[in-house]
Design a protein around this motif. Structure first.
Motif, PDB file in Angstrom:
ATOM      1  N   PRO A 115       0.814  -1.231   0.000  1.00 52.67           N
ATOM      2  CA  PRO A 115       0.000   0.000   0.000  1.00 52.67           C
ATOM      3  C   PRO A 115       0.846   1.278   0.000  1.00 52.67           C
ATOM      4  O   PRO A 115       0.480   2.263  -0.656  1.00 52.67           O
ATOM      5  N   THR A 119       0.764   4.031  -2.958  1.00 43.38           N
ATOM      6  CA  THR A 119       0.463   5.428  -2.616  1.00 43.38           C
ATOM      7  C   THR A 119       1.541   6.363  -3.147  1.00 43.38           C
ATOM      8  O   THR A 119       1.235   7.426  -3.721  1.00 43.38           O
ATOM      9  N   GLN A 120       2.796   5.983  -2.984  1.00 45.91           N
ATOM     10  CA  GLN A 120       3.877   6.820  -3.498  1.00 45.91           C
ATOM     11  C   GLN A 120       3.805   6.962  -5.015  1.00 45.91           C
ATOM     12  O   GLN A 120       4.008   8.056  -5.551  1.00 45.91           O
ATOM     13  N   ARG A 122       1.193   6.597  -7.050  1.00 46.25           N
ATOM     14  CA  ARG A 122       0.010   7.313  -7.530  1.00 46.25           C
ATOM     15  C   ARG A 122       0.103   8.800  -7.234  1.00 46.25           C
ATOM     16  O   ARG A 122      -0.382   9.626  -8.013  1.00 46.25           O
ATOM     17  N   TYR A 123       0.666   9.146  -6.107  1.00 36.23           N
ATOM     18  CA  TYR A 123       0.749  10.555  -5.708  1.00 36.23           C
ATOM     19  C   TYR A 123       2.188  11.041  -5.773  1.00 36.23           C
ATOM     20  O   TYR A 123       2.717  11.596  -4.810  1.00 36.23           O
ATOM     21  N   GLN A 128       1.913  12.950   0.183  1.00 33.31           N
ATOM     22  CA  GLN A 128       1.885  11.531   0.548  1.00 33.31           C
ATOM     23  C   GLN A 128       3.192  10.849   0.165  1.00 33.31           C
ATOM     24  O   GLN A 128       3.760  10.065   0.939  1.00 33.31           O
ATOM     25  N   ASP A 129       3.670  11.151  -1.036  1.00 31.17           N
ATOM     26  CA  ASP A 129       4.929  10.585  -1.520  1.00 31.17           C
ATOM     27  C   ASP A 129       6.093  11.033  -0.650  1.00 31.17           C
ATOM     28  O   ASP A 129       6.957  10.225  -0.269  1.00 31.17           O
TER      29      ASP A 129
END
Length: 319
Positions: A115, A119-120, A122-123, A128-129
């Motif tokens: 996850p 997350t990294q 996608r963003y 978030q990254d």
């Protein structure tokens, strides 16, 4: 593919022979012996000589090696000089503890890392990254034994939330009682080991997603009106998981290898701690058996990784 697998197995035979020679020679070249200093210091030197003769330590090196190899083919790894039990049963008992701890660690590692990597990816370059990247820098920079010791001190000694040693409590009884006790002993070391182990998986997954987002086949799918969710899950994420699959074979075989550091810190009776104890106690029979097993697991892990890669990605064929 099966012909290739068979060929790889045949290639492993000379590798195992060379490995066995190196392992046996290095073990014999270690200073000291399993008897001197580990029994009564006042023991008659003649008694020490008798024990060494019974163990065959005065035989020529090549005689000891071929005797050891001959016993291996009969499933006899010898007797532990220190524990006074067959090495096979000693390793088997420790391998069970190591397997369950390693399995829980692997599950938690991927449950945390996948996850975070997604997350990294996608963003990319968003908060978030950057937040996850800081977490990766910290877990990568801090030595694992420091995290283990701090976790043991805080959650074991100070807060007394988890046991600080062993694999099962002495007062545990019944199937469910033993199961819960075993799980209680594994939770803290497994969580700490998983946190330390996430860095590589997260980085591989993030890099894969970032690289695949700009590939031609992704732009083509978007131009055809394919929903973004389908583009990400079917095209980007699927291909980004290939690097993780590349070392999954070694992860599987690593379930029996154990962690030397974490098992030593938590006094967890697994393969890793047995390995350290065998070195410090000059338990040659156990030591050589463990190193040989580790070597075999490494070779099998590499083979499994190739097989998994060929299954996951049909474009890849084992050469």
């Amino acid at each position: 593919m099966w012909k290739t697998v068979l060929r790889r197995l045949l290639i492993m035979i000379p590798q195992l022979i060379i490995l066995s020679i190196i392992v046996f020679a290095l073990a014999k070249l270690m200073p000291g012996d399993p008897f001197t200093g580990l029994i009564n210091p006042n023991t008659d030197p003649k008694e020490l000589i008798r024990l060494k003769q019974e163990a065959g330590l005065y035989d020529p090196m090549w005689v000891q090696y071929f005797r050891w190899i001959g016993n291996l083919f009969h499933g006899d790894l010898g007797m532990s000089y220190i524990q006074k039990v067959p090495v096979t049963s000693l390793i088997a008992s420790r391998a069970v503890n190591t397997f369950w701890l390693s399995l829980l660690t692997v599950i938690l590692t991927y449950a945390i890392a996948v996850p975070m990597g997604i997350t990294q990816g996608r963003y990319q370059d968003k908060w978030q990254d950057q937040a996850i990247q800081i977490f990766n820098y910290i877990t990568f920079a801090v030595p694992g034994f420091v995290v283990y010791i701090l976790g043991l001190w805080l959650f074991g000694y100070t807060l007394n939330w988890f046991p600080i040693s062993g694999s099962v409590s002495a007062n545990a009884s019944g199937f469910f009682g033993i199961l819960l006790s075993r799980l209680d002993h594994m939770i803290l070391p497994a969580i700490l080991a998983a946190i330390i182990s996430t860095t590589v998986t997260v980085q591989y997954l993030r890099t894969g997603i970032v690289d695949n987002k700009v590939e031609d086949y992704v732009r083509t799918a978007r131009s055809k009106g394919v929903p973004e969710k389908v583009v990400f899950n079917k095209h980007i994420l699927r291909n980004s998981l290939l690097p993780i699959a590349a070392f999954f074979g070694n992860t599987i075989t690593g379930l029996l290898s154990g962690s030397v550091i974490i098992e030593t810190v938590f006094s967890y009776p697994g393969m890793g701690k047995l390995f350290i104890d065998s070195i410090s106690q000059r338990d040659y029979t156990t030591l050589t058996a463990l190193i040989l097993i580790y070597g075999i697991l490494t070779l099998i892990g590499n083979l499994l990784s190739d097989i998994i890669m060929s299954i996951v990605d049909p474009r890849i064929r084992i050469q």
